[in-house]
Design a protein around this motif. Sequence first.
Motif, PDB file in Angstrom:
ATOM      1  N   THR A  48       0.829  -1.198   0.000  1.00  0.00           N
ATOM      2  CA  THR A  48       0.000   0.000   0.000  1.00  0.00           C
ATOM      3  C   THR A  48       0.862   1.246   0.000  1.00  0.00           C
ATOM      4  OG1 THR A  48      -1.759   1.204   1.173  1.00  0.00           O
ATOM      5  CG2 THR A  48      -0.233  -0.068   2.531  1.00  0.00           C
ATOM      6  N   PHE A  78      -3.365   5.818   1.483  1.00  0.00           N
ATOM      7  CA  PHE A  78      -4.382   4.932   2.048  1.00  0.00           C
ATOM      8  C   PHE A  78      -3.854   4.147   3.248  1.00  0.00           C
ATOM      9  CE2 PHE A  78      -7.491   1.440   2.107  1.00  0.00           C
ATOM     10  CZ  PHE A  78      -8.670   2.156   1.932  1.00  0.00           C
ATOM     11  N   SER A 103       3.536   4.838  -4.888  1.00  0.00           N
ATOM     12  CA  SER A 103       2.840   4.328  -6.072  1.00  0.00           C
ATOM     13  C   SER A 103       3.675   4.405  -7.334  1.00  0.00           C
ATOM     14  CB  SER A 103       1.546   5.121  -6.310  1.00  0.00           C
ATOM     15  OG  SER A 103       0.626   4.924  -5.271  1.00  0.00           O
ATOM     16  N   VAL A 144      -2.202   4.879  -6.106  1.00  0.00           N
ATOM     17  CA  VAL A 144      -2.852   5.916  -6.903  1.00  0.00           C
ATOM     18  C   VAL A 144      -3.483   5.268  -8.143  1.00  0.00           C
ATOM     19  CG1 VAL A 144      -2.415   7.970  -8.301  1.00  0.00           C
ATOM     20  CG2 VAL A 144      -1.302   7.712  -6.079  1.00  0.00           C
ATOM     21  N   SER A 185      -8.420  11.457  -2.279  1.00  0.00           N
ATOM     22  CA  SER A 185      -7.518  12.154  -1.367  1.00  0.00           C
ATOM     23  C   SER A 185      -7.246  13.555  -1.892  1.00  0.00           C
ATOM     24  CB  SER A 185      -6.209  11.373  -1.234  1.00  0.00           C
ATOM     25  OG  SER A 185      -5.342  12.018  -0.315  1.00  0.00           O
ATOM     26  N   THR A 209      -6.780  12.953  -5.831  1.00  0.00           N
ATOM     27  CA  THR A 209      -6.154  11.679  -6.175  1.00  0.00           C
ATOM     28  C   THR A 209      -7.084  10.539  -5.793  1.00  0.00           C
ATOM     29  OG1 THR A 209      -3.920  12.560  -5.847  1.00  0.00           O
ATOM     30  CG2 THR A 209      -4.177  10.167  -5.764  1.00  0.00           C
ATOM     31  N   TYR A 226      -7.609   6.745  -5.004  1.00  0.00           N
ATOM     32  CA  TYR A 226      -6.894   5.521  -4.642  1.00  0.00           C
ATOM     33  C   TYR A 226      -7.705   4.314  -5.067  1.00  0.00           C
ATOM     34  CZ  TYR A 226      -3.084   7.749  -2.285  1.00  0.00           C
ATOM     35  OH  TYR A 226      -1.948   8.478  -2.043  1.00  0.00           O
TER      36      TYR A 226
END
Length: 258
Positions: free
Chosen positions: A31, A35, A61, A85, A109, A216, A218
């Motif tokens: 992750t 997140f 990401s 992302v 986000s 953004t 996720y």
Amino acid sequence: MKALTKHLAALTIGLCALNTAAHAEELDVMTSGGFTAAFQRLSPKYAQDSGDSIQTILGPSMGKAAKAIPNRLARGENADVVIMVGYALDELIKQGVVDPASRVELADSRIGMVVRQGAPKPRIDSEEAFRKSLLDAGSIAYSDSASGVYISGKLFKKLGLEQQVGSKAKMIERIPVASVVASGQYEVGFQQVAELLPVPGVTFVGKIPESLQSVTRYAAGVPRHAKHPEKAKELLSYLSSAAAQPIVQSTGLDSVPR
């Protein structure tokens, strides 16, 4: 008779527990930062309810860092789930690394701002006030992930401040932006809200004006070479469920409109 009934009930419970244990798996979940706070709160309950154990692996990401999720996967590291992302996940899908049918959207986000704890909070409730806060800041830190790419590549240009703030703005690699603000190395810092809130020693000023935001999204998916793809899909179903949303929102993320 009662004793026999109790014995059978206990035996049934025991068999159910054994069955759960026999089917329990260890899931590797990669992750990225935005997140992470939500996942760290949600995963223990899922593990308790499912019987599965979860190993959390952190990484950005995108980017050149060895710990970046695409680079980890390219080296052959196992992941049952990747959370990142959305457009970075889409690139892995395009490359054939992640199963497109497994993709789920998790949260939105937004970018926020922090100052060192005890420092005055600048106004950022309008474009004009936000522009002034950037001009007044002695130094500016931003992330090396999606929010930082937007800030350096588009936001400063949109505000006409490339020349004025370029020399005092710095991309912070690998570590939370708020940490270098807390230590006094930078006066203000920008990153996704969910990545700013957990860091001690800073004051959260607020989200940047909505007219200047870059939201953004996720998302998550299951790599094609995952060891436990079906279990992974069950986890994704839980993370995107209505039941998970109060915890998602408590970490500074916004629920995806359904």
